[in-house]
Scaffold this motif. Structure first.
Motif, mmCIF file in Angstrom:
data_model
loop_
_atom_site.group_PDB
_atom_site.id
_atom_site.type_symbol
_atom_site.label_atom_id
_atom_site.label_comp_id
_atom_site.label_asym_id
_atom_site.label_seq_id
_atom_site.Cartn_x
_atom_site.Cartn_y
_atom_site.Cartn_z
ATOM 1 N N GLY A 14 -15.142 -3.149 16.233
ATOM 2 C CA GLY A 14 -14.874 -2.178 15.506
ATOM 3 C C GLY A 14 -15.306 -0.595 16.277
ATOM 4 O O GLY A 14 -14.472 0.227 16.956
ATOM 5 N N LEU A 15 -16.662 -0.672 16.924
ATOM 6 C CA LEU A 15 -17.316 0.073 18.155
ATOM 7 C C LEU A 15 -16.071 -0.049 19.200
ATOM 8 O O LEU A 15 -16.060 0.683 19.439
ATOM 9 C CB LEU A 15 -18.459 -0.415 18.250
ATOM 10 N N GLY A 16 -15.650 -1.370 19.516
ATOM 11 C CA GLY A 16 -15.139 -1.359 21.007
ATOM 12 C C GLY A 16 -13.284 -0.495 20.289
ATOM 13 O O GLY A 16 -13.258 -0.315 21.678
ATOM 14 N N SER A 17 -13.421 -0.758 19.532
ATOM 15 C CA SER A 17 -11.836 -0.243 19.487
ATOM 16 C C SER A 17 -12.015 1.857 19.314
ATOM 17 O O SER A 17 -11.053 2.157 19.636
ATOM 18 C CB SER A 17 -11.384 -0.778 17.675
ATOM 19 N N PHE A 18 -12.903 1.990 19.050
ATOM 20 C CA PHE A 18 -13.387 3.238 18.601
ATOM 21 C C PHE A 18 -13.556 3.285 20.255
ATOM 22 O O PHE A 18 -13.506 5.360 20.290
ATOM 23 C CB PHE A 18 -14.871 3.051 17.924
ATOM 24 N N PHE A 19 -14.263 3.158 20.637
ATOM 25 C CA PHE A 19 -14.755 3.973 22.367
ATOM 26 C C PHE A 19 -13.621 3.510 22.908
ATOM 27 O O PHE A 19 -13.473 4.458 24.157
ATOM 28 C CB PHE A 19 -15.606 2.816 22.978
ATOM 29 N N THR A 20 -12.374 2.171 23.005
ATOM 30 C CA THR A 20 -10.972 2.682 23.728
ATOM 31 C C THR A 20 -10.390 3.751 23.275
ATOM 32 O O THR A 20 -9.922 4.397 23.999
ATOM 33 C CB THR A 20 -10.207 1.279 22.955
ATOM 34 N N TYR A 21 -10.306 4.651 22.111
ATOM 35 C CA TYR A 21 -9.244 5.490 21.027
ATOM 36 C C TYR A 21 -10.644 6.317 21.633
ATOM 37 O O TYR A 21 -9.094 7.150 22.439
ATOM 38 C CB TYR A 21 -9.317 5.493 19.611
ATOM 39 N N LEU A 22 -11.064 6.674 21.893
ATOM 40 C CA LEU A 22 -11.951 7.828 22.664
ATOM 41 C C LEU A 22 -12.039 7.855 23.867
ATOM 42 O O LEU A 22 -11.478 8.815 24.356
ATOM 43 C CB LEU A 22 -13.619 8.074 22.721
ATOM 44 N N ALA A 23 -11.700 6.628 24.671
ATOM 45 C CA ALA A 23 -11.248 7.077 26.503
ATOM 46 C C ALA A 23 -9.579 7.401 26.520
ATOM 47 O O ALA A 23 -9.402 8.312 27.446
ATOM 48 C CB ALA A 23 -11.947 5.535 26.240
ATOM 49 N N VAL A 24 -9.569 6.561 26.012
ATOM 50 C CA VAL A 24 -7.641 7.033 25.842
ATOM 51 C C VAL A 24 -7.391 8.980 25.260
ATOM 52 O O VAL A 24 -6.420 9.663 26.093
ATOM 53 C CB VAL A 24 -6.721 6.679 24.902
ATOM 54 N N GLN A 25 -8.318 9.503 24.295
ATOM 55 C CA GLN A 25 -8.496 10.470 23.838
ATOM 56 C C GLN A 25 -8.571 11.437 25.533
ATOM 57 O O GLN A 25 -8.100 12.381 25.867
ATOM 58 C CB GLN A 25 -8.528 10.749 22.776
ATOM 59 N N SER A 26 -10.001 10.773 26.058
ATOM 60 C CA SER A 26 -10.646 11.490 26.788
ATOM 61 C C SER A 26 -9.205 11.622 28.003
ATOM 62 O O SER A 26 -9.455 12.673 28.523
ATOM 63 C CB SER A 26 -11.377 10.643 27.065
ATOM 64 N N ALA A 27 -8.445 10.710 28.198
ATOM 65 C CA ALA A 27 -7.923 10.685 29.560
ATOM 66 C C ALA A 27 -6.433 11.477 29.081
ATOM 67 O O ALA A 27 -6.588 12.068 29.894
ATOM 68 C CB ALA A 27 -7.454 9.072 29.319
ATOM 69 N N GLY A 28 -6.712 11.144 27.929
ATOM 70 C CA GLY A 28 -5.335 12.520 27.803
ATOM 71 C C GLY A 28 -5.883 14.187 27.768
ATOM 72 O O GLY A 28 -4.443 14.795 28.327
ATOM 73 N N THR A 29 -7.001 14.462 27.315
ATOM 74 C CA THR A 29 -7.236 15.402 27.371
ATOM 75 C C THR A 29 -7.325 16.143 29.223
ATOM 76 O O THR A 29 -6.658 16.935 29.078
ATOM 77 C CB THR A 29 -8.293 16.198 26.475
ATOM 78 N N ASP A 30 -8.454 15.228 29.567
ATOM 79 C CA ASP A 30 -7.959 15.284 31.050
ATOM 80 C C ASP A 30 -7.289 15.591 31.541
ATOM 81 O O ASP A 30 -6.624 16.132 32.961
ATOM 82 C CB ASP A 30 -9.258 14.831 30.947
ATOM 83 N N GLY A 31 -5.814 15.068 31.305
ATOM 84 C CA GLY A 31 -5.392 14.870 32.401
ATOM 85 C C GLY A 31 -5.156 13.385 33.502
ATOM 86 O O GLY A 31 -4.523 13.400 34.552
ATOM 87 N N GLU A 32 -6.786 13.712 33.558
ATOM 88 C CA GLU A 32 -7.329 11.851 34.799
ATOM 89 C C GLU A 32 -7.626 11.319 34.248
ATOM 90 O O GLU A 32 -8.546 10.997 33.456
ATOM 91 C CB GLU A 32 -8.214 13.246 35.266
ATOM 92 N N MET A 33 -7.266 10.306 34.171
ATOM 93 C CA MET A 33 -7.881 8.901 34.304
ATOM 94 C C MET A 33 -9.404 8.336 34.498
ATOM 95 O O MET A 33 -9.602 7.245 33.863
ATOM 96 C CB MET A 33 -6.702 7.648 34.429
#
Length: 74
Positions: A14-33
């Motif tokens: 669950g923690l791994g999935s949560f961190f993956t979700y946050l990383a995807v959101q972070s990449a989408g917000t910043d526009g920079e992967m």
């Protein structure tokens, strides 16, 4: 208090999935992967997924040892 390896594996999954979700959101917000936060979150997710797999393997080995021990007692 004993905690089952299955429960720990599910928690880390669950923690791994949560961190993956946050990383995807972070990449989408910043526009920079390749931002620092995205990479950090993906590293944390990878570590959590590895721990989850190790706990699932541990549970499998424990059941195998218990089965082997029961067969010895007979």
């Amino acid at each position: 208090m004993k905690v089952s390896p299955i429960l720990m594996g599910i928690m880390y999954l669950g923690l791994g999935s949560f961190f993956t979700y946050l990383a995807v959101q972070s990449a989408g917000t910043d526009g920079e992967m390749w931002s620092f936060w995205t990479i950090l979150l993906m590293v944390l997710a990878t570590i959590d997924f590895v721990y989850a797999i190790r706990f699932f393997i541990l549970k499998k080995k424990i059941t195998q040892l218990k089965k082997k021990d029961q067969n010895k007692k007979r």
